[in-house]
Design an enzyme around this catalytic site. Sequence first.
Site, PDB file in Angstrom:
ATOM      1  CG  PHE A   1      -0.025   8.952  -5.199  1.00 57.68           C
ATOM      2  CD1 PHE A   1       1.612   8.893  -4.764  1.00 57.68           C
ATOM      3  CD2 PHE A   1      -0.752  10.038  -4.081  1.00 57.68           C
ATOM      4  CE1 PHE A   1       2.040  10.089  -3.803  1.00 57.68           C
ATOM      5  CE2 PHE A   1      -0.206  10.302  -2.636  1.00 57.68           C
ATOM      6  CZ  PHE A   1       1.066  10.832  -2.687  1.00 57.68           C
TER       7      PHE A   1
ATOM      8  CB  SER B   1      -1.071   0.433   1.215  1.00 59.98           C
ATOM      9  OG  SER B   1      -1.752   1.232   1.286  1.00 59.98           O
TER      10      SER B   1
ATOM     11  CD1 TRP C   1      -1.601   1.193  -6.354  1.00 63.17           C
ATOM     12  CD2 TRP C   1      -1.870   3.523  -4.235  1.00 63.17           C
ATOM     13  NE1 TRP C   1      -2.512   2.232  -6.381  1.00 63.17           N
ATOM     14  CE2 TRP C   1      -2.425   3.092  -5.708  1.00 63.17           C
ATOM     15  CE3 TRP C   1      -2.066   4.449  -3.802  1.00 63.17           C
ATOM     16  CZ2 TRP C   1      -3.536   5.157  -5.883  1.00 63.17           C
ATOM     17  CZ3 TRP C   1      -3.052   5.926  -3.673  1.00 63.17           C
ATOM     18  CH2 TRP C   1      -3.218   5.358  -5.056  1.00 63.17           C
ATOM     19  CG  HIS C   2       0.450   6.129  -1.339  1.00 62.91           C
ATOM     20  ND1 HIS C   2      -0.389   5.256  -0.552  1.00 62.91           N
ATOM     21  CD2 HIS C   2      -0.270   6.792  -0.997  1.00 62.91           C
ATOM     22  CE1 HIS C   2      -1.342   5.096  -0.257  1.00 62.91           C
ATOM     23  NE2 HIS C   2      -1.212   6.010  -0.541  1.00 62.91           N
ATOM     24  N   GLY C   3       4.034   5.681  -4.484  1.00 65.00           N
ATOM     25  CA  GLY C   3       4.398   6.482  -4.846  1.00 65.00           C
ATOM     26  C   GLY C   3       6.097   5.842  -5.091  1.00 65.00           C
TER      27      GLY C   3
END
Length: 482
Positions: free
Chosen positions: A482, A322, A325-327
Amino acid sequence: MLFNSIDFAIFLPIVFILYWYLNNRNLNYQNLLIVLASYVFYGWWDWRFLLLIVISTIIDFSVGKKLKYENDHIKRKALLWTSILINLGVLGFFKYYNFFLDNFITAFSFFGMEIKSSSLNIILPVGISFYTFQTLSYTIDVYNRKLEATKDFIAFSAFVSFFPQLVAGPIERATHLLPQFYKKRSFDYSKAVDGLRQILWGLFKKIVIADNCAEYANMIFNNSADYSGSTLVLGALFFTFQIYGDFSGYSDIAIGTSRLFGFDLMRNFNFPYFSRDIAEFWRRWHISLSTWFRDYLYIPLGGSQGGIWMKVRNTFIIFIVSGFWHGANWTFIVWGALNAVYFLPLLLTKNNRNNIEVVAQGKLLPTLKECLYMFMTFSLVVFAWIFFRANNLEHAFNYIIEIFSPSIFTIPEFEDLKSVSIIIMLIGIFILIEWHGREWQYAIAKLGLNWRRSIRYMVYYSLIIAILWFGGKEQEFIYFQF
């Protein structure tokens, strides 16, 4: 195209009028209009990236059709992995290529081996993580026979590109949103009014709270070495309310806009800063993403059904993925791992489902115990946000070290103390409104029920005046990156 722009203020009424003008005609006309409007909306940033959406749409539509008639297990799995590898391959190239390349070179240089290579100047397409996960939900659900593969390419294209939630969610499931494109929509005045009310609240969150907090959060984080510990604490708090106002504000506008067109999107935020433990926080924060990872990653890995090792492993996997996934930055990975550390004790002691109901439900004020738990949870969340906002790990650790230095006991340093005081006052008012409306879908939803018309309009005009008065410091939505 930004929700808080003049462009969108012109775009939305035009699409709205054309959409309902086509209401008595073939349903495909409305769906086709949504596709065209969504492509215009997305292409407003960079029309070249429309090709990625089109490719993703064609691939998953084709894979879904083949899965419908294919019964051989091996061939079905091959089709599924074709969709997964192409979608994640495109996402990985645009989002993570330079990250993996740089870390690969760093790893080899650690052992004295020098590798010469150059990074690519890759522009990250807006919202690619969101629509990639949305199309994947379709393929996976068709593969698992939870959803009938569609024959309607226009409806499927509208599902993939639906402009209200295309670039920053909510990440819709095909089982929820796609069937809505098959049905004839009728204009519902009460639903449209409620949608406008939620749009107004979302704009207030974004323009008044998030954008004003961003000005000082950016100033403090970008020059953190120049500030005292007490000022850095305020910087972390400003970012905490910036990211919430920014992202949940976008979700409110997206959900409200969808209602104008007769669609219902899933709820994405449920007053997360009133959570009493970190498990409750993650049930209330970015719900569409956390449930996506739960259903498509955590549960297939075994969830919390196995032994202690499996529970620990799966918890760290879900949170680290997770975060990633953001960066493409180690700060996001550490942020995810830190939340896993927060969450794990609750899971292992089976206390992760303790706080299901709304805090102080039916009461004006929480108990002292609830206040303490909310404060502790909020403090943990604020601390983790430092890693999320920092430029790199060194920046994050230096920021934290300075916070816990003796300078934390000094008076915060600001040149324009009046402006900071006004922002803090606005945050206080915002918290009170959110607390008052915490049992509803969004904070001012109750206005549409039994409140007198004069009071309703007084609130509406107050919000509009606040937006016009405190606006002007336009900031791009954080989650666009994102």
